[in-house]
Design a protein around this motif. Structure first.
Motif, PDB file in Angstrom:
ATOM      1  N   GLU A 298      14.157  13.048 -23.943  1.00 50.17           N
ATOM      2  CA  GLU A 298      14.832  14.142 -24.636  1.00 50.17           C
ATOM      3  C   GLU A 298      15.901  13.556 -25.557  1.00 50.17           C
ATOM      4  O   GLU A 298      16.776  12.811 -25.115  1.00 50.17           O
ATOM      5  CB  GLU A 298      15.460  15.103 -23.637  1.00 50.17           C
ATOM      6  N   LEU A 299      15.806  13.893 -26.828  1.00 52.16           N
ATOM      7  CA  LEU A 299      16.704  13.345 -27.842  1.00 52.16           C
ATOM      8  C   LEU A 299      17.765  14.377 -28.205  1.00 52.16           C
ATOM      9  O   LEU A 299      17.443  15.486 -28.632  1.00 52.16           O
ATOM     10  CB  LEU A 299      15.896  12.959 -29.090  1.00 52.16           C
ATOM     11  N   ARG A 300      19.043  14.010 -28.015  1.00 51.00           N
ATOM     12  CA  ARG A 300      20.158  14.895 -28.346  1.00 51.00           C
ATOM     13  C   ARG A 300      21.343  14.066 -28.844  1.00 51.00           C
ATOM     14  O   ARG A 300      21.465  12.882 -28.486  1.00 51.00           O
ATOM     15  CB  ARG A 300      20.629  15.683 -27.123  1.00 51.00           C
ATOM     16  N   PRO A 301      22.240  14.682 -29.626  1.00 48.33           N
ATOM     17  CA  PRO A 301      23.480  13.976 -29.976  1.00 48.33           C
ATOM     18  C   PRO A 301      24.416  13.920 -28.768  1.00 48.33           C
ATOM     19  O   PRO A 301      24.400  14.814 -27.924  1.00 48.33           O
ATOM     20  CB  PRO A 301      24.070  14.835 -31.100  1.00 48.33           C
ATOM     21  N   ILE A 302      25.205  12.847 -28.699  1.00 48.70           N
ATOM     22  CA  ILE A 302      26.185  12.761 -27.625  1.00 48.70           C
ATOM     23  C   ILE A 302      27.506  13.366 -28.102  1.00 48.70           C
ATOM     24  O   ILE A 302      27.882  13.251 -29.267  1.00 48.70           O
ATOM     25  CB  ILE A 302      26.394  11.322 -27.130  1.00 48.70           C
ATOM     26  N   ALA A 322      25.717  22.709 -24.564  1.00 51.48           N
ATOM     27  CA  ALA A 322      25.628  23.252 -25.927  1.00 51.48           C
ATOM     28  C   ALA A 322      24.747  22.407 -26.831  1.00 51.48           C
ATOM     29  O   ALA A 322      25.097  22.112 -27.977  1.00 51.48           O
ATOM     30  CB  ALA A 322      27.028  23.384 -26.524  1.00 51.48           C
ATOM     31  N   GLY A 323      23.584  22.000 -26.323  1.00 53.66           N
ATOM     32  CA  GLY A 323      22.642  21.250 -27.133  1.00 53.66           C
ATOM     33  C   GLY A 323      22.993  19.790 -27.325  1.00 53.66           C
ATOM     34  O   GLY A 323      22.329  19.089 -28.106  1.00 53.66           O
ATOM     35  N   GLU A 324      23.988  19.305 -26.620  1.00 53.44           N
ATOM     36  CA  GLU A 324      24.396  17.910 -26.723  1.00 53.44           C
ATOM     37  C   GLU A 324      24.385  17.270 -25.337  1.00 53.44           C
ATOM     38  O   GLU A 324      24.315  17.953 -24.312  1.00 53.44           O
ATOM     39  CB  GLU A 324      25.805  17.800 -27.320  1.00 53.44           C
ATOM     40  N   TRP A 325      24.471  15.933 -25.323  1.00 60.69           N
ATOM     41  CA  TRP A 325      24.670  15.206 -24.077  1.00 60.69           C
ATOM     42  C   TRP A 325      26.150  14.901 -23.909  1.00 60.69           C
ATOM     43  O   TRP A 325      26.762  14.314 -24.793  1.00 60.69           O
ATOM     44  CB  TRP A 325      23.890  13.890 -24.070  1.00 60.69           C
ATOM     45  N   LEU A 326      26.696  15.306 -22.780  1.00 60.03           N
ATOM     46  CA  LEU A 326      28.089  15.006 -22.470  1.00 60.03           C
ATOM     47  C   LEU A 326      28.119  13.870 -21.457  1.00 60.03           C
ATOM     48  O   LEU A 326      27.678  14.032 -20.318  1.00 60.03           O
ATOM     49  CB  LEU A 326      28.783  16.230 -21.880  1.00 60.03           C
ATOM     50  N   PRO A 327      28.617  12.676 -21.849  1.00 59.58           N
ATOM     51  CA  PRO A 327      28.690  11.562 -20.896  1.00 59.58           C
ATOM     52  C   PRO A 327      29.640  11.893 -19.741  1.00 59.58           C
ATOM     53  O   PRO A 327      30.768  12.332 -19.959  1.00 59.58           O
ATOM     54  CB  PRO A 327      29.234  10.406 -21.745  1.00 59.58           C
ATOM     55  N   LEU A 328      29.168  11.680 -18.525  1.00 60.03           N
ATOM     56  CA  LEU A 328      29.983  11.916 -17.339  1.00 60.03           C
ATOM     57  C   LEU A 328      30.513  10.616 -16.752  1.00 60.03           C
ATOM     58  O   LEU A 328      31.644  10.560 -16.273  1.00 60.03           O
ATOM     59  CB  LEU A 328      29.160  12.646 -16.266  1.00 60.03           C
ATOM     60  N   PRO A 355      28.427   5.867 -31.022  1.00 60.79           N
ATOM     61  CA  PRO A 355      29.507   6.744 -31.497  1.00 60.79           C
ATOM     62  C   PRO A 355      29.192   8.202 -31.203  1.00 60.79           C
ATOM     63  O   PRO A 355      28.028   8.582 -31.011  1.00 60.79           O
ATOM     64  CB  PRO A 355      29.511   6.473 -33.004  1.00 60.79           C
ATOM     65  N   ALA A 356      30.213   9.027 -31.176  1.00 57.24           N
ATOM     66  CA  ALA A 356      30.025  10.463 -30.959  1.00 57.24           C
ATOM     67  C   ALA A 356      29.119  11.025 -32.047  1.00 57.24           C
ATOM     68  O   ALA A 356      29.234  10.675 -33.224  1.00 57.24           O
ATOM     69  CB  ALA A 356      31.364  11.175 -30.970  1.00 57.24           C
ATOM     70  N   GLY A 357      28.209  11.886 -31.661  1.00 52.95           N
ATOM     71  CA  GLY A 357      27.299  12.522 -32.608  1.00 52.95           C
ATOM     72  C   GLY A 357      25.988  11.808 -32.800  1.00 52.95           C
ATOM     73  O   GLY A 357      25.058  12.359 -33.395  1.00 52.95           O
ATOM     74  N   GLU A 358      25.870  10.571 -32.310  1.00 49.88           N
ATOM     75  CA  GLU A 358      24.615   9.839 -32.496  1.00 49.88           C
ATOM     76  C   GLU A 358      23.534  10.409 -31.578  1.00 49.88           C
ATOM     77  O   GLU A 358      23.788  10.779 -30.430  1.00 49.88           O
ATOM     78  CB  GLU A 358      24.811   8.352 -32.203  1.00 49.88           C
ATOM     79  N   LEU A 359      22.308  10.456 -32.107  1.00 49.40           N
ATOM     80  CA  LEU A 359      21.182  10.918 -31.313  1.00 49.40           C
ATOM     81  C   LEU A 359      20.842   9.861 -30.271  1.00 49.40           C
ATOM     82  O   LEU A 359      20.658   8.686 -30.601  1.00 49.40           O
ATOM     83  CB  LEU A 359      19.967  11.186 -32.199  1.00 49.40           C
ATOM     84  N   CYS A 360      20.747  10.284 -29.016  1.00 49.35           N
ATOM     85  CA  CYS A 360      20.478   9.354 -27.925  1.00 49.35           C
ATOM     86  C   CYS A 360      19.293   9.839 -27.104  1.00 49.35           C
ATOM     87  O   CYS A 360      19.147  11.040 -26.852  1.00 49.35           O
ATOM     88  CB  CYS A 360      21.705   9.208 -27.027  1.00 49.35           C
ATOM     89  N   GLN A 361      18.461   8.890 -26.677  1.00 48.58           N
ATOM     90  CA  GLN A 361      17.323   9.199 -25.829  1.00 48.58           C
ATOM     91  C   GLN A 361      17.762   9.225 -24.373  1.00 48.58           C
ATOM     92  O   GLN A 361      18.435   8.310 -23.905  1.00 48.58           O
ATOM     93  CB  GLN A 361      16.229   8.150 -25.999  1.00 48.58           C
TER      94      GLN A 361
END
Length: 369
Positions: A298-302, A322-328, A355-361
Motif C-alpha cells: 500500500e503506497l501512501r505519503p507519510i 486521513a489517507g497518510e501513514w503516521l509513523p508510530l 521526508p514528510a509527504g514522500e510516498l512510502c510502501q
C-alpha cells in the motif's frame, strides 16, 4: 557463548535464506479446513447460480406472458403458476417472481393484475459468480468467502501451498514463551502449519532438536545474544550448520540465519521486539517465496519525517490516518505502538529515512500482527 563480530545486511541475510529455495508443492486441503492457507489458484468451472433462483417468496411466471397486465386489464393464465420460496430454483420457462397479491383467482381462471419487470424477484444465472471467474489467484490467502464459493461450486477440497514451520523455543523463562507463541501465531496467520518444541537452554538439547526436525523452515527462538547462557548459535555450529550471526536490522541485531541442508533456518532473539523485527524483515519474505505469495503493498505519503541510521534496515510501525501513514515507532516495537499500528515498512539500510509527504510502501498488518 555467542559472539557477534560483524553484521551482515538484511539483503545478504535474505540471500542466505532464499538460495536454492523452491516453491513448495501443491496439496489438497478440505474446503472447510483451507481458510487461512495460501491458494494455488481457483477458477469457477460453472456459473453461480447454475439456474435462476428466487430471492423472494412468490409466484414464478414468464414476464413475456404478462406484458401490459394491470388491474384494469389483467393477464389471464390457464394454469396456476408455481409457488417458489426464496432460494429455490425457478421452474423451466419462468424468469420472474411476482408477489402473492398480484394473482387473482376466479374459478379456474388465474389473473395477474400487474406487469412485472423481467427478472424481478430473481437472481439470474451467473449473477453471483460467472463461469471462468478467477475466485482465487495463485498466492492469494483463502478467506471464508472463498470457502463458501468453493462449496457452492461443489468442491470438496482446494489446491493450496502449506509450508511446515518448526519452532524450537530455547526456554529461557520470562517473556520468551510469549514471544514463541506470538511468532507461531503470526506465522500461522501467514499460511504456515506451525509446530513448536520447547527445549532446554543447552547445546545438547538444541542440537538434538535441530537434528530431529524436518520442515520447510526452522525457526529457533532465544539464546542468540552474548550472555553466558546464550548457546543457540554455538549449538548450530556444533552440528556443522553454517550460521551468519548478527544482522543489520533494528530491532533484531542479534538474530542469525543459516541452512540445514536445503532447509533455511532463522535464529530469532528471545525478546519480542527483536524476534518480530527479524520475522517481518526476513521471515515473511521467505515464507512468501515458499508459497509463491505476492504480499499486497500500500503506497501512501507519510505524515512526518522518518529519520534512520545509514547501514541498518529499520522496521517502522505505521498508523493509517486521513489517507497518510503516521509513523508510530522507528527501529523499535513497543507494545503500545503494536496495538495501534495498521501497517509496517522497512527503511532500507542505504538511506537516512524519508521526508514528510514522500510516498512510502507499506505492508498492512493482518497476517503478522
Amino acid at each position: 557463548m555467542n559472539s557477534i563480530c560483524a553484521l551482515i545486511s538484511r539483503d545478504d541475510a535474505l540471500d542466505v535464506l532464499l538460495a536454492g529455495v523452491e516453491i513448495i508443492p501443491i496439496s489438497q486441503q478440505p474446503v472447510d479446513e483451507a481458510v487461512g492457507r495460501i491458494s494455488a489458484g481457483l477458477i469457477a468451472s460453472s456459473p453461480l447460480p447454475a439456474k435462476s433462483i428466487a430471492v423472494t417468496d412468490g409466484w414464478a411466471v414468464r414476464a413475456l406472458d404478462l406484458v401490459g397486465a394491470s388491474s384494469y386489464s389483467p393477464a389471464l393464465l390457464m394454469m396456476r403458476p408455481s409457488w417458489v420460496e426464496s432460494g429455490e430454483f425457478l421452474p423451466d420457462e419462468c424468469d420472474t417472481v411476482i408477489e402473492s397479491a398480484w394473482l387473482d383467482q376466479k374459478d379456474d381462471i388465474f389473473q395477474i393484475v400487474s406487469e412485472p419487470r423481467p427478472g424481478e424477484g430473481t437472481r439470474p444465472v451467473g449473477a453471483e459468480v460467472a463461469a471462468d471467474f478467477v475466485v482465487l489467484s495463485p498466492g492469494q490467502k483463502v478467506r471464508a468467502i472463498h470457502s463458501l464459493i468453493a462449496t457452492k461450486l461443489g468442491l470438496e477440497s482446494l489446491s493450496v501451498r502449506t509450508p511446515r514451520l518448526q519452532i524450537i523455543n530455547v526456554s529461557g523463562g520470562g517473556d520468551q514463551s510469549f514471544t514463541a507463541q506470538y511468532i507461531a501465531e503470526a506465522a500461522a496467520r501467514a499460511g504456515a502449519v506451525v509446530t513448536r518444541m520447547d527445549v532446554a537452554k543447552t547445546t545438547t538439547a538444541i542440537a538434538s532438536a535441530m537434528v530431529a526436525t524436518e520442515a520447510h523452515l526452522i525457526v529457533t527462538i532465544g539464546g542468540t545474544g552474548s550472555g553466558k547462557t546464550d548457546v543457540t548459535i554455538d549449538s548450530l555450529r556444533s552440528i556443522d550448520i553454517p550460521v551468519a550471526h548478527g544482522i543489520a536490522i533494528t530491532p533484531g541485531r542479534t538474530a542469525a540465519v543459516g541452512r540445514k541442508g536445503d532447509t533455511p533456518i532463522i535464529a530469532l532473539p528471545g525478546d519480542l521486539e527483536g524476534a518480530l523485527g527479524t520475522w517481518l524483515a526476513v521471515g515473511l519474505p521467505l515464507l512468501d517465496r515458499l508459497t509463491s505469495r505476492e504480499r499486497p503493498i500500500e503506497l501512501r505519503p507519510i505524515r512526518r519525517k522518518i529519520s534512520s541510521a545509514v547501514g541498518v534496515a529499520e522496521v517502522v510501525l505505521l498508523a493509517s490516518q486521513a489517507g497518510e501513514w503516521l509513523p508510530l515507532a522507528v527501529g523499535e516495537l513497543p507494545l503500545w505502538a503494536l496495538s495501534q499500528a495498521d501497517a509496517w515498512m522497512l527503511v532500507p539500510a542505504d538511506g537516512e529515512g524519508f521526508p514528510a509527504g514522500e510516498l512510502c510502501q507499506a505492508y498492512r498488518f493482518g497476517d503478522e500482527k
